[in-house]
Motif scaffolding. Structure first.
Motif, short mmCIF file in Angstrom:
data_model
loop_
_atom_site.label_atom_id
_atom_site.label_comp_id
_atom_site.label_asym_id
_atom_site.label_seq_id
_atom_site.Cartn_x
_atom_site.Cartn_y
_atom_site.Cartn_z
N ALA A 1 48.51 26.18 26.62
CA ALA A 1 47.81 25.62 25.30
C ALA A 1 46.74 24.51 25.66
O ALA A 1 45.75 24.22 25.32
CB ALA A 1 48.80 25.20 24.28
N GLU A 2 47.57 23.48 26.31
CA GLU A 2 46.72 22.31 26.79
C GLU A 2 45.60 22.89 27.74
O GLU A 2 44.38 22.04 27.58
CB GLU A 2 47.59 21.48 27.60
CG GLU A 2 48.51 20.69 26.57
CD GLU A 2 48.15 19.82 25.40
OE1 GLU A 2 47.26 19.14 25.36
OE2 GLU A 2 48.86 19.70 24.35
N LEU A 3 45.93 23.49 28.97
CA LEU A 3 44.91 23.89 29.71
C LEU A 3 43.68 24.69 29.22
O LEU A 3 42.37 24.43 29.02
CB LEU A 3 45.38 24.82 30.77
CG LEU A 3 44.33 25.52 31.66
CD1 LEU A 3 44.22 24.51 32.64
CD2 LEU A 3 45.18 26.69 32.51
N ILE A 4 44.03 25.69 28.15
CA ILE A 4 43.01 26.44 27.61
C ILE A 4 42.15 25.35 26.48
O ILE A 4 40.89 25.68 26.56
CB ILE A 4 43.42 27.77 26.89
CG1 ILE A 4 43.92 28.71 28.01
CG2 ILE A 4 42.25 28.37 26.06
CD1 ILE A 4 43.23 28.95 28.92
N ALA A 5 42.95 24.72 25.91
CA ALA A 5 42.23 23.79 24.88
C ALA A 5 40.99 22.80 25.68
O ALA A 5 39.84 22.76 25.36
CB ALA A 5 43.37 22.87 24.01
N ASP A 6 41.64 22.48 26.82
CA ASP A 6 40.71 21.61 27.62
C ASP A 6 39.51 22.13 28.13
O ASP A 6 38.33 21.63 28.04
CB ASP A 6 41.61 20.70 28.88
CG ASP A 6 42.54 19.76 28.17
OD1 ASP A 6 42.37 19.28 27.00
OD2 ASP A 6 43.46 19.34 29.03
N LYS A 7 39.83 23.52 28.39
CA LYS A 7 38.69 24.22 28.96
C LYS A 7 37.71 24.37 27.99
O LYS A 7 36.31 24.53 28.00
CB LYS A 7 39.11 25.58 29.68
CG LYS A 7 39.73 25.50 30.95
CD LYS A 7 40.31 26.97 31.51
CE LYS A 7 40.97 27.01 32.74
NZ LYS A 7 41.19 28.43 32.99
N ALA A 8 38.18 24.79 26.79
CA ALA A 8 37.12 24.92 25.68
C ALA A 8 36.37 23.86 25.24
O ALA A 8 35.26 23.66 25.02
CB ALA A 8 38.09 25.53 24.43
N ALA A 9 37.07 22.64 25.21
CA ALA A 9 36.47 21.18 24.82
C ALA A 9 35.40 21.04 26.00
O ALA A 9 34.20 20.67 25.70
CB ALA A 9 37.41 20.12 24.88
#
Length: 169
Positions: free
Chosen positions: A41-49
């Motif tokens: 969740a953190e990885l994908i959220a950071d990529k999206a941001a």
């Protein structure tokens, strides 16, 4: 299923991250993310941001694993948006997901954080079965994020949706 017409002009479909097994006697609804799920969740959220994929509206299932995934996305964007929780998204059909998206007429972009198989079926509605099978032969992965954009047809009376990007852990 109906073809969606904008707005919104951008749709984000995110499946919740990997969840732990239910506790003995526990409910599926109450399953939290496991350690790998938090990392996903953190990885994908950071990529999206990092890519500037900022939704105007975020709608999430009330299941614990979806709430935790949505909060990871919110943190990655420095809490710049609120998350609205929708009880009906748990165990819903894709038609409900599509109706929720269609109802966002005042927004330019909307993100859904939800469950399979509804998430996979919603994505298939946007891009078609052949593209879906080619893109995700093993299905919509946990913490996967599909970014869809509306494209106006120059000579046709409608709009087509294209998959701009797919982020996966």
């Amino acid at each position: 299923m109906p073809v969606l017409q904008p707005p919104p002009f951008r749709v984000y479909l995110m499946r919740h991250a990997r969840a732990a097994w239910p506790a003995p006697g526990g409910r599926d609804f109450d399953r939290p993310l496991d350690n790998a799920g938090y990392a996903e969740a953190e990885l994908i959220a950071d990529k999206a941001a990092d890519k500037g994929f900022t939704p105007d509206v975020v709608l999430s299932s009330t299941a614990l694993r979806c709430r935790e995934t949505a909060q990871a996305v919110r943190r990655a964007f420095n809490d710049t948006f609120e998350v609205s929780y929708v009880d009906e998204m748990y165990n819903a059909e894709a038609a409900l997901y599509l109706a929720l998206i269609s109802a966002q007429t005042m927004s330019q972009s909307v993100m859904l954080v939800g469950h399979n198989p509804a998430m996979e079926a919603a994505l298939e509605t946007f891009i078609g079965q052949q593209k879906m099978a080619a893109l995700l032969p093993m299905g919509f992965p946990t913490a996967g994020l599909a970014v869809l954009d509306a494209k106006s047809e120059q000579y046709a009376s409608g709009v087509t949706w294209t998959l701009s990007e797919f982020l996966a852990p």
